[in-house]
Design an enzyme around this catalytic site. Structure first.
Site, PDB file in Angstrom:
ATOM      1  N   GLU A  49       9.379   1.611  11.455  1.00  0.00           N
ATOM      2  CA  GLU A  49      10.576   2.519  11.178  1.00  0.00           C
ATOM      3  C   GLU A  49       9.686   3.823  11.222  1.00  0.00           C
ATOM      4  O   GLU A  49       9.156   4.255  10.493  1.00  0.00           O
ATOM      5  CB  GLU A  49      11.151   2.364  10.099  1.00  0.00           C
ATOM      6  CG  GLU A  49      12.383   2.998  10.018  1.00  0.00           C
ATOM      7  CD  GLU A  49      12.493   4.290   9.505  1.00  0.00           C
ATOM      8  OE1 GLU A  49      12.219   5.301  10.180  1.00  0.00           O
ATOM      9  OE2 GLU A  49      12.694   4.475   8.090  1.00  0.00           O
TER      10      GLU A  49
ATOM     11  N   LYS B 208       0.910  -1.038   0.101  1.00  0.00           N
ATOM     12  CA  LYS B 208      -0.015  -0.066  -0.040  1.00  0.00           C
ATOM     13  C   LYS B 208       0.971   1.254  -0.016  1.00  0.00           C
ATOM     14  O   LYS B 208       1.331   1.665   0.866  1.00  0.00           O
ATOM     15  CB  LYS B 208      -0.760   0.076   1.252  1.00  0.00           C
ATOM     16  CG  LYS B 208      -2.198   0.716   1.065  1.00  0.00           C
ATOM     17  CD  LYS B 208      -2.038   2.249   0.831  1.00  0.00           C
ATOM     18  CE  LYS B 208      -1.903   2.936   2.127  1.00  0.00           C
ATOM     19  NZ  LYS B 208      -1.483   4.190   1.650  1.00  0.00           N
TER      20      LYS B 208
ATOM     21  N   GLU C 274      10.287  15.734  15.737  1.00  0.00           N
ATOM     22  CA  GLU C 274      10.926  15.534  14.286  1.00  0.00           C
ATOM     23  C   GLU C 274       9.881  16.703  13.605  1.00  0.00           C
ATOM     24  O   GLU C 274       8.659  16.854  13.590  1.00  0.00           O
ATOM     25  CB  GLU C 274      10.249  14.052  14.039  1.00  0.00           C
ATOM     26  CG  GLU C 274      10.557  13.719  12.491  1.00  0.00           C
ATOM     27  CD  GLU C 274      10.400  12.604  12.160  1.00  0.00           C
ATOM     28  OE1 GLU C 274       8.953  12.239  11.991  1.00  0.00           O
ATOM     29  OE2 GLU C 274      11.204  11.816  11.684  1.00  0.00           O
TER      30      GLU C 274
ATOM     31  N   CYS D  97      13.867   9.944   7.170  1.00  0.00           N
ATOM     32  CA  CYS D  97      13.717   9.408   8.504  1.00  0.00           C
ATOM     33  C   CYS D  97      14.971   9.829   9.389  1.00  0.00           C
ATOM     34  O   CYS D  97      14.868   9.929  10.507  1.00  0.00           O
ATOM     35  CB  CYS D  97      13.317   8.176   8.476  1.00  0.00           C
ATOM     36  SG  CYS D  97      14.183   7.015   7.309  1.00  0.00           S
TER      37      CYS D  97
HETATM   38  O1  TXE Z   1       2.389   9.930   7.842  1.00  0.00           O
HETATM   39  P1  TXE Z   1       1.795   8.484   8.245  1.00  0.00           P
HETATM   40  P2  TXE Z   1       2.157  11.174   7.082  1.00  0.00           P
HETATM   41  C1  TXE Z   1       6.555  11.689   9.694  1.00  0.00           C
HETATM   42  C2  TXE Z   1       6.781  12.982   9.655  1.00  0.00           C
HETATM   43  C3  TXE Z   1       5.523  13.675   8.839  1.00  0.00           C
HETATM   44  C4  TXE Z   1       4.492  12.777   9.772  1.00  0.00           C
HETATM   45  C5  TXE Z   1       3.251  12.748   9.144  1.00  0.00           C
HETATM   46  O2  TXE Z   1       7.136  13.487  10.951  1.00  0.00           O
HETATM   47  O3  TXE Z   1       5.726  15.098   9.276  1.00  0.00           O
HETATM   48  O4  TXE Z   1       4.945  11.582   9.954  1.00  0.00           O
HETATM   49  O5  TXE Z   1       3.290  12.496   7.646  1.00  0.00           O
HETATM   50  C6  TXE Z   1      -0.401   5.095   5.891  1.00  0.00           C
HETATM   51  N1  TXE Z   1      -3.413   2.221   8.658  1.00  0.00           N
HETATM   52  N2  TXE Z   1       6.948  10.633   8.645  1.00  0.00           N
HETATM   53  O6  TXE Z   1       0.711  11.925   7.518  1.00  0.00           O
HETATM   54  O7  TXE Z   1       0.380   8.988   8.211  1.00  0.00           O
HETATM   55  C7  TXE Z   1      -0.104   6.292   4.594  1.00  0.00           C
HETATM   56  O8  TXE Z   1      -1.298   6.117   3.784  1.00  0.00           O
HETATM   57  C8  TXE Z   1      -2.465   2.054   7.892  1.00  0.00           C
HETATM   58  C9  TXE Z   1       8.063  10.028   9.043  1.00  0.00           C
HETATM   59  O9  TXE Z   1       2.348  11.094   5.588  1.00  0.00           O
HETATM   60  O10 TXE Z   1       2.444   7.578   8.943  1.00  0.00           O
HETATM   61  C10 TXE Z   1       1.068   6.372   4.112  1.00  0.00           C
HETATM   62  O11 TXE Z   1       1.413   5.025   3.324  1.00  0.00           O
HETATM   63  N3  TXE Z   1      -1.797   2.748   7.215  1.00  0.00           N
HETATM   64  C11 TXE Z   1       8.451   8.961   8.050  1.00  0.00           C
HETATM   65  C12 TXE Z   1       2.001   5.724   5.477  1.00  0.00           C
HETATM   66  O12 TXE Z   1       1.019   5.284   6.496  1.00  0.00           O
HETATM   67  C13 TXE Z   1      -1.797   4.181   7.384  1.00  0.00           C
HETATM   68  C14 TXE Z   1       7.809   8.971   6.815  1.00  0.00           C
HETATM   69  C15 TXE Z   1       2.564   7.069   6.121  1.00  0.00           C
HETATM   70  O13 TXE Z   1       1.719   7.889   6.517  1.00  0.00           O
HETATM   71  C16 TXE Z   1      -2.909   4.512   8.293  1.00  0.00           C
HETATM   72  C17 TXE Z   1       6.787   9.680   6.715  1.00  0.00           C
HETATM   73  C18 TXE Z   1      -3.544   3.775   9.076  1.00  0.00           C
HETATM   74  N4  TXE Z   1      -4.272   4.106   9.879  1.00  0.00           N
HETATM   75  C19 TXE Z   1       6.190  10.761   7.610  1.00  0.00           C
HETATM   76  N5  TXE Z   1      -2.603   5.951   8.187  1.00  0.00           N
HETATM   77  C20 TXE Z   1       9.740   7.978   8.168  1.00  0.00           C
HETATM   78  N6  TXE Z   1       9.967   7.429   9.078  1.00  0.00           N
HETATM   79  O14 TXE Z   1      10.688   8.236   7.209  1.00  0.00           O
HETATM   80  C21 TXE Z   1      -1.802   6.388   7.295  1.00  0.00           C
HETATM   81  N7  TXE Z   1      -1.341   5.195   6.536  1.00  0.00           N
END
Ligand code: TXE
Length: 484
Positions: free
Chosen positions: A256, A181, A386, A290
């Site tokens: 992660e 996904k 972060e 990250c």
């Molecule tokens: O993250 P999400 P977002 C951090 C970074 C950023 C913040 C928000 O600080 O500002 O997260 O980003 C999927 N069940 N990182 O809103 O929500 C979503 O569709 C299952 C750090 O984009 O965590 C996407 O594919 N999946 C990070 C993925 O999760 C779900 C990288 C990431 O989205 C879901 C990105 C649910 N309930 C953001 N809700 C890193 N570690 O590198 C969302 N998703």
């Protein structure tokens, strides 16, 4: 100007059971270009029923051709796929640049890294084996490393190609069938990858891709009772939801979840060597990494010098559209721009040492200026949370113990680096720092696909990359045979 994506696949489809099909509802989500805020297309809005179909297809693949492949065949398949990706590096880089907003050369690096993951896991596929265990008289005992079955992969938008390489690459190498996904904000290279996997001869159903919202397709995948392992990269808040959903099915997860990674510069550090790392690790991919280094800890006697040399670099940073291939591109979305801007507002009380500059008027893209703050107290929100934007804070320290306490003083623990010529201090600090990776006199070690990677604390758990990932995607079975 609306950029032409030149895709060779239909971005509004899902790949299920080896076929490109519309999602059940036929609904779509807009595809935005972060560099100018324009809509450049649409992607499928998959939901629970599409995830059901993808999981069922993956199980069929496990029962069929994919389940019967030998380790050597899986390795050969990954090599073939790696070659197809390599032939398309320029196409993939351009697609990623338009979709994610990252400068073209950074997108190209991601495509090159994807090739390396496929080569690494292709080469490793037939080198993973169990052990024999000396036991009681009359017994032969050995272990088998078996695939979990169907693995779910939730990928974010910041490094789609690299994260797919390390997670799907390793899962396929050991024989799992995958449901991927990708993020709703950037999923084009995931679809491109799936199409190339088909071309490389992957049996149908071994890799299924369902784009959609996290709250719909993502939540359905993590809660699915027929998925045997979940690998997630994203925010802490979503990671907690993913782990809770997986817990209901008693399914293992790899999380992660980002970080607040420090570089610790001691008074005997080599500033010429450190300087590019100090800045690049904070602004690469506009800080949406990250393992971004958002905290620079500097021993007080070198503070003014380090701040000034970093400031010079910041003043030279050029910000602009991804295809202009400058130092810093836009952020992924207006939402992320809002998050980072609000952190910058909360830094109004801090000493702003330098900023980058826009090459042209920023227009409607999701830009923020790279910003460097100095003299920051470790308790400040910009030194703790972060930010996920091109923002770094310089924090002074006096002693090694103080540096250790500050470095370990956030909720996160992903990576850290130590800049010092003192060998004993290097060894001491590497032990005392609570992160999954520690770098000595470098940062990131070139991103090596061979190097196990993952967090402590709220940076998550489980290890990806390297050989460790192969262990992570297998279940260990002990066989004890009594033969007298
Ligand atoms: O993250 P999400 P977002 C951090 C970074 C950023 C913040 C928000 O600080 O500002 O997260 O980003 C999927 N069940 N990182 O809103 O929500 C979503 O569709 C299952 C750090 O984009 O965590 C996407 O594919 N999946 C990070 C993925 O999760 C779900 C990288 C990431 O989205 C879901 C990105 C649910 N309930 C953001 N809700 C890193 N570690 O590198 C969302 N998703």
């Amino acid at each position: 100007m609306t950029e032409n994506l030149n895709l060779w696949f239909d971005p509004e489809k899902c790949l299920i059971a080896g076929k490109w099909i519309s999602c059940a509802s036929g609904d779509s989500l807009p595809l935005m270009n972060p560099s100018n805020g324009e809509r450049i297309g649409a992607i499928a809005r998959g939901r629970a029923s599409d995830i059901d179909a993808a999981v069922a297809a993956a199980h069929e693949a496990r029962k069929g051709d994919w389940g019967r492949t030998t380790a050597a065949e899986r390795g050969r398949f990954l090599f073939r796929l790696g070659k197809l990706v390599e032939d398309r590096i320029e196409d993939l880089a351009r697609i990623e640049a338009l979709d994610v907003g990252k400068p073209l050369k950074q997108a190209r690096n991601d495509a090159v890294a994807l090739v390396r993951y496929l080569e690494f896991y292709g080469g490793a596929a037939d080198k993973l084996h169990g052990e024999t265990i000396p036991y009681l008289e009359g017994y032969t005992v050995y272990t088998l490393r078996e695939p979990f079955g169907v693995t779910g992969h939730i990928v974010p938008w910041n490094y789609p190609m690299q994260i797919i390489g390390r997670s799907v690459g390793a899962a396929l190498a050991v024989g799992n069938a995958c449901v991927l996904k990708p993020a709703e904000d950037a999923c084009l290279t995931a679809l491109a990858f799936a199409d190339l996997a088909r071309e490389a001869g992957l049996p149908e159903g071994a890799l299924n891709v369902v784009p959609g919202l996290g709250s719909e397709a993502g939540a359905a995948l993590t809660a699915h009772p027929n998925v045997q392992h979940i690998s997630f990269t994203g925010s802490v808040a979503t990671g907690v939801q993913v782990q809770m959903a997986a817990a209901r099915n008693v399914v293992p997860v790899t999380l992660e979840l980002g970080g607040k990674s420090p570089q610790i510069f001691f008074e005997d550090g080599d500033l010429e060597a450190a300087l590019p790392f100090l800045v690049n690790a904070g602004i690469q991919n506009a800080g949406q990494t990250c393992s971004a280094s958002s905290r620079i800890l500097v021993q007080r006697s070198r503070l003014a010098e380090v701040a000034e040399r970093m400031a010079e670099k910041y003043r030279a940073l050029k910000v602009g559209p991804a295809l202009a291939d400058l130092d810093v591109g836009p952020l992924i979305s207006a939402k992320q721009q809002g998050i980072v801007s609000s952190f910058l507002d909360r830094g109004a009380d801090l000493e702003k040492v330098a900023e980058g500059r826009f090459l042209d008027a920023p227009g409607e893209g999701n830009y923020v200026k790279p910003t460097l703050f100095a003299g920051v107290d470790p308790s400040h929100v910009l030194a703790r949370d972060e930010i996920f934007g091109p923002v770094q804070v310089i924090i002074p320290f006096d002693t090694e113990d103080e540096a250790t306490a500050i470095a370990n003083g956030t909720d996160y623990g992903l990576v850290a680096s130590i800049w010092t010529r003192d060998g004993a201090r290097q060894m001491r600090m590497a032990k005392k720092i609570r992160t999954g990776q520690v770098f000595i006199n470098n940062y990131g070690a070139g991103g090596g696909v061979e190097l196990p990677f993952g967090g402590m604390g709220k940076s998550g758990h489980g290890r990806e990359k390297g050989f460790e990932a192969l262990y992570g995607f297998t279940s260990l079975k002990t066989v004890a045979a009594y033969h007298g």
